[in-house]
Design a protein around this motif. Structure first.
Motif, PDB file in Angstrom:
ATOM      1  N   ASN A 228      54.791 -63.942 -37.333  1.00 12.94           N
ATOM      2  CA  ASN A 228      55.872 -64.573 -38.103  1.00 12.94           C
ATOM      3  C   ASN A 228      55.420 -65.894 -38.715  1.00 12.94           C
ATOM      4  OD1 ASN A 228      57.889 -62.618 -37.601  1.00 12.94           O
ATOM      5  ND2 ASN A 228      58.151 -63.443 -35.535  1.00 12.94           N
ATOM      6  N   LEU A 229      54.248 -66.360 -38.338  1.00 11.67           N
ATOM      7  CA  LEU A 229      53.796 -67.661 -38.832  1.00 11.67           C
ATOM      8  C   LEU A 229      53.192 -67.492 -40.221  1.00 11.67           C
ATOM      9  CD1 LEU A 229      52.052 -68.979 -35.603  1.00 11.67           C
ATOM     10  CD2 LEU A 229      54.295 -69.618 -36.463  1.00 11.67           C
ATOM     11  N   PRO A 230      53.721 -68.176 -41.208  1.00  7.94           N
ATOM     12  CA  PRO A 230      53.211 -67.981 -42.564  1.00  7.94           C
ATOM     13  C   PRO A 230      51.802 -68.525 -42.765  1.00  7.94           C
ATOM     14  CG  PRO A 230      54.955 -69.637 -42.528  1.00  7.94           C
ATOM     15  CD  PRO A 230      54.870 -69.080 -41.150  1.00  7.94           C
ATOM     16  N   THR A 231      51.292 -69.245 -41.775  1.00 11.09           N
ATOM     17  CA  THR A 231      49.921 -69.771 -41.891  1.00 11.09           C
ATOM     18  C   THR A 231      48.879 -68.772 -41.386  1.00 11.09           C
ATOM     19  OG1 THR A 231      50.272 -70.761 -39.746  1.00 11.09           O
ATOM     20  CG2 THR A 231      50.542 -72.198 -41.666  1.00 11.09           C
ATOM     21  N   MET A 232      49.344 -67.611 -40.905  1.00 11.13           N
ATOM     22  CA  MET A 232      48.410 -66.645 -40.317  1.00 11.13           C
ATOM     23  C   MET A 232      47.920 -65.638 -41.356  1.00 11.13           C
ATOM     24  SD  MET A 232      47.573 -66.689 -37.147  1.00 11.13           S
ATOM     25  CE  MET A 232      47.959 -67.784 -35.795  1.00 11.13           C
ATOM     26  N   ASN A 233      46.717 -65.197 -41.202  1.00  8.64           N
ATOM     27  CA  ASN A 233      46.280 -63.959 -41.838  1.00  8.64           C
ATOM     28  C   ASN A 233      45.516 -63.189 -40.778  1.00  8.64           C
ATOM     29  OD1 ASN A 233      43.745 -65.024 -41.656  1.00  8.64           O
ATOM     30  ND2 ASN A 233      43.441 -65.275 -43.833  1.00  8.64           N
ATOM     31  N   ASP A 234      45.001 -62.046 -41.132  1.00 10.11           N
ATOM     32  CA  ASP A 234      44.394 -61.186 -40.123  1.00 10.11           C
ATOM     33  C   ASP A 234      43.275 -61.888 -39.359  1.00 10.11           C
ATOM     34  OD1 ASP A 234      43.855 -58.632 -38.853  1.00 10.11           O
ATOM     35  OD2 ASP A 234      41.978 -58.788 -39.932  1.00 10.11           O
ATOM     36  N   GLU A 235      42.420 -62.560 -40.115  1.00 16.76           N
ATOM     37  CA  GLU A 235      41.248 -63.177 -39.487  1.00 16.76           C
ATOM     38  C   GLU A 235      41.663 -64.294 -38.528  1.00 16.76           C
ATOM     39  OE1 GLU A 235      38.576 -64.712 -42.417  1.00 16.76           O
ATOM     40  OE2 GLU A 235      37.149 -65.303 -40.867  1.00 16.76           O
ATOM     41  N   ARG A 236      42.573 -65.145 -39.013  1.00 14.83           N
ATOM     42  CA  ARG A 236      43.003 -66.265 -38.155  1.00 14.83           C
ATOM     43  C   ARG A 236      43.760 -65.753 -36.934  1.00 14.83           C
ATOM     44  NH1 ARG A 236      43.436 -68.902 -43.155  1.00 14.83           N
ATOM     45  NH2 ARG A 236      45.577 -68.236 -43.539  1.00 14.83           N
ATOM     46  N   PHE A 237      44.586 -64.724 -37.143  1.00 14.02           N
ATOM     47  CA  PHE A 237      45.352 -64.142 -36.034  1.00 14.02           C
ATOM     48  C   PHE A 237      44.402 -63.671 -34.927  1.00 14.02           C
ATOM     49  CE2 PHE A 237      47.025 -60.414 -33.873  1.00 14.02           C
ATOM     50  CZ  PHE A 237      48.306 -60.784 -33.533  1.00 14.02           C
ATOM     51  N   THR A 238      43.411 -62.875 -35.322  1.00  7.90           N
ATOM     52  CA  THR A 238      42.494 -62.307 -34.327  1.00  7.90           C
ATOM     53  C   THR A 238      41.738 -63.414 -33.602  1.00  7.90           C
ATOM     54  OG1 THR A 238      42.272 -60.383 -35.713  1.00  7.90           O
ATOM     55  CG2 THR A 238      40.614 -60.643 -34.020  1.00  7.90           C
ATOM     56  N   LYS A 239      41.214 -64.361 -34.384  1.00  6.44           N
ATOM     57  CA  LYS A 239      40.421 -65.419 -33.742  1.00  6.44           C
ATOM     58  C   LYS A 239      41.297 -66.283 -32.834  1.00  6.44           C
ATOM     59  CE  LYS A 239      36.731 -65.912 -37.096  1.00  6.44           C
ATOM     60  NZ  LYS A 239      36.252 -66.714 -38.225  1.00  6.44           N
ATOM     61  N   TYR A 240      42.546 -66.495 -33.258  1.00  5.56           N
ATOM     62  CA  TYR A 240      43.438 -67.321 -32.455  1.00  5.56           C
ATOM     63  C   TYR A 240      43.769 -66.608 -31.134  1.00  5.56           C
ATOM     64  CZ  TYR A 240      47.309 -70.459 -31.301  1.00  5.56           C
ATOM     65  OH  TYR A 240      48.135 -71.348 -30.670  1.00  5.56           O
ATOM     66  N   PHE A 241      44.099 -65.299 -31.246  1.00  2.68           N
ATOM     67  CA  PHE A 241      44.396 -64.559 -30.018  1.00  2.68           C
ATOM     68  C   PHE A 241      43.212 -64.597 -29.056  1.00  2.68           C
ATOM     69  CE2 PHE A 241      44.139 -60.498 -27.643  1.00  2.68           C
ATOM     70  CZ  PHE A 241      45.126 -60.801 -26.717  1.00  2.68           C
ATOM     71  N   LEU A 242      42.007 -64.349 -29.608  1.00  5.58           N
ATOM     72  CA  LEU A 242      40.819 -64.341 -28.736  1.00  5.58           C
ATOM     73  C   LEU A 242      40.565 -65.735 -28.170  1.00  5.58           C
ATOM     74  CD1 LEU A 242      38.431 -61.965 -30.739  1.00  5.58           C
ATOM     75  CD2 LEU A 242      39.973 -61.401 -28.867  1.00  5.58           C
TER      76      LEU A 242
END
Ligand SMILES: Cc1cc2nc3c(=O)[nH]c(=O)nc-3n(C[C@H](O)[C@H](O)[C@H](O)COP(=O)(O)OP(=O)(O)OC[C@H]3O[C@@H](n4cnc5c(N)ncnc54)[C@H](O)[C@@H]3O)c2cc1C
Length: 499
Positions: free
Chosen positions: A79-93
């Motif tokens: 839901n965060l508009p600052t996320m994209n796929d790459e940032r999401f994955t790296k953030y989760f990891l």
């Protein structure tokens, strides 16, 4: 002449908040005897909380809930508009803990210690278990259907997310016409209603935080974060309380008439084993999905100008002990709920889609968690060891999955492509599906199950489990919707018991 206006004094409230959700200190919680104390705030814990607050409303019952991690995000990361796929994955990891790093048998496993647990990052395939699983459970199909409907309603589950998408429609048609007539849209918990001022539905994608928002508006409860449960206490055969530690390792005893453990498939049995709660099945029958991951290539020319987004699946059936999921565009691991259309990037002639296959794994006593006899974590709780292997039957299913994946790729006209020096189809290490379950599984026989049909530990009134660990089996289906459904059912049972 008017008398001069008097200046009003500013009198801010004394109990100011520094967090976006009301928190209670462990000191304060230790002064209360809770009717229900919930340990863990992921899918299961938040479902119990929501149901109790909804049903008990303004009555005098006291509810407490504790979370071992801190506040991380106030919503699902997508839901965060600052996320994209790459940032999401790296953030989760980056924010999750790779527990599999030291568990050779379960190498892929990760935990997220934070308010909301792994629901802050989950992929949101909210699917019902196949009936061939449910018929073996100690809960009737009729009752499961009732609680599935409630779970789908509280999570805003819909198949409408991909409606009107040309890539979805065309690939679905190709699958249905070529040997996969059951192919369907993936049900996703996404609130697609337009937001009206004054209504609580600002989050499109569901996480536990949506449950907390609802609960807060129905009944006050005490929530402590950075509060790690380390031991459960039973007195005179009944649940009595939980020993909890803060990050400074100060210990508190929280008193409760009813305790609901919802710390996850790994942490709940760990807590029970560390508390010497008896039960031959506790920690055993660890079940996950065997997991194949692949990337398919599609030509952009085959679709309309407005492409849309892809999220479809071929379900498990009695004859098909696996499930195939497709998502994209964007390739392996890149699913459908992104802000990618807004990213400035070159228009590609070829697109990638991610294809996952989840296989049914037998629930076997021989797959289990144990407490490490030597190593302890910073709270003094023994670390966990995992014994896990695929049976011959599991391996045969993995072979079938590989053939079916190739067949589905032919049907969709999406050839599979290798990624770098990896093969086109990868068997992911056990635990990488994040669907592990059944380590406190539900059943009627205390020899082969940890909790009874209502989620209560056999022989210990007042002590319940409500997370993926209590699932009787998971077949080849994503587990979370079922955990929410059964956790709501356990909450209803607790409400009846405490009348
Ligand atoms: C990237 C990703 C994608 C996924 N996609 C899907 C999907 O599409 N569909 C699906 O069904 N599932 C999916 N899952 C799995 C889904 O997230 C889990 O099934 C679900 O979150 C499990 O809920 P739970 O309540 O068992 O545990 P969790 O959500 O892990 O929550 C457990 C909570 O308990 C807390 N806790 C643990 N121990 C203690 C303790 N001792 N004291 C206090 N608190 C404690 C933890 O910090 C955590 O907040 C995905 C998971 C990930 C990570």
């Amino acid at each position: 002449m008017r008398t001069p206006l008097l200046e009003c004094e500013i009198d801010p409230p004394k109990d100011l908040l520094s967090s976006w959700i009301p928190l209670t200190s462990l000191e304060k919680m230790a002064e209360t005897t809770y009717d229900v104390l919930i340990v863990g705030t992921g899918a299961g814990g938040s479902a119990v909380l929501r149901r109790l607050c909804e049903k008990w409303g303004g009555n005098e019952k006291r509810i407490g809930i504790i979370e071992s991690g801190d506040l991380l995000l106030p919503t699902h990361a997508r839901n965060l508009p600052t996320m994209n796929d790459e940032r999401f994955t790296k953030y989760f990891l980056g924010v999750s803990e790779w527990i599999g790093k030291t568990l050779p048998d379960f190498y892929g496993a990760r935990q997220l210690f934070a308010l909301g647990g792994r629901t802050l990052f989950w992929g949101m395939a909210a699917l019902r278990m196949d009936i061939s699983e449910i018929v073996k459970w100690p809960v009737s199909e009729k009752e499961m259907n009732y609680y599935y409907s409630i779970a789908e309603q509280v999570m805003n589950v819909t198949t409408g997310y991909t409606k009107g998408s040309s890539i979805q429609e065309i690939l679905l048609k190709r699958l249905r016409e070529n040997n996969f007539p059951e192919a369907a849209d993936v049900a996703t918990p996404s609130d697609l209603e337009s937001t009206k001022y004054g209504e609580i539905h600002s989050d499109v994608f569901w996480s536990s935080l949506s449950m907390f928002a609802y609960a807060l508006n129905h009944k006050p409860f005490d929530l402590a974060v950075n509060a790690r449960a380390v031991e459960v206490f039973v007195e005179n055969g009944k649940a009595a309380g939980v020993k909890v530690m803060n990050p400074n390792k100060k210990a508190y005893f929280l008193k409760a008439k009813t305790i609901v453990l919802a710390g996850s498939t790994i942490e709940t049995p760990r807590l029970l084993l560390n508390s010497n709660i008896p039960g031959r099945a506790i920690g055993h029958y660890l079940t996950n999905h065997s997991f194949l991951l692949s990337t398919g290539k599609v030509s952009r020319q085959e679709f309309t100008e407005t492409l849309g987004t892809l999220s479809l699946f071929i379900p498990q059936t009695k004859k098909r002990p696996y499930q195939i999921q497709m998502g994209g565009p964007g390739g392996e691991g890149q699913w459908y709920h992104w802000y990618q259309p807004y990213e400035e990037k070159q228009l590609l002639d070829e697109l990638l889609i991610g294809i996952s296959v989840f296989g049914k794994v037998e629930s076997r006593f021989e797959n289990y968690l144990t407490l490490d006899p030597y190593e302890r974590d910073e709270y003094g709780v023994p670390k966990i060891n995992v014994n896990f292997s695929y049976s011959e039957k599991d391996k045969a299913i993995i072979q079938q999955m590989t053939a079916a994946l190739e067949q589905a790729s032919l049907a969709m006209k999406t050839p599979l492509i290798p990624k770098g020096d990896q093969p086109a189809i990868c068997l992911m290490p056990p635990g990488t599906d994040y669907h592990e379950a059944c380590t406190c599984r539900m059943g009627n026989d205390p020899e082969t199950s940890a909790v009874n049909r209502f989620g209560q530990i056999h022989g210990v009134p007042g002590l319940y489990v409500a997370d993926n660990s209590m699932l009787p089996s998971i077949g080849a289906t994503n587990p979370t919707l079922t955990t929410v459904a059964l956790s709501i059912r356990t909450a209803d049972y607790i409400i009846n018991t405490l009348k």
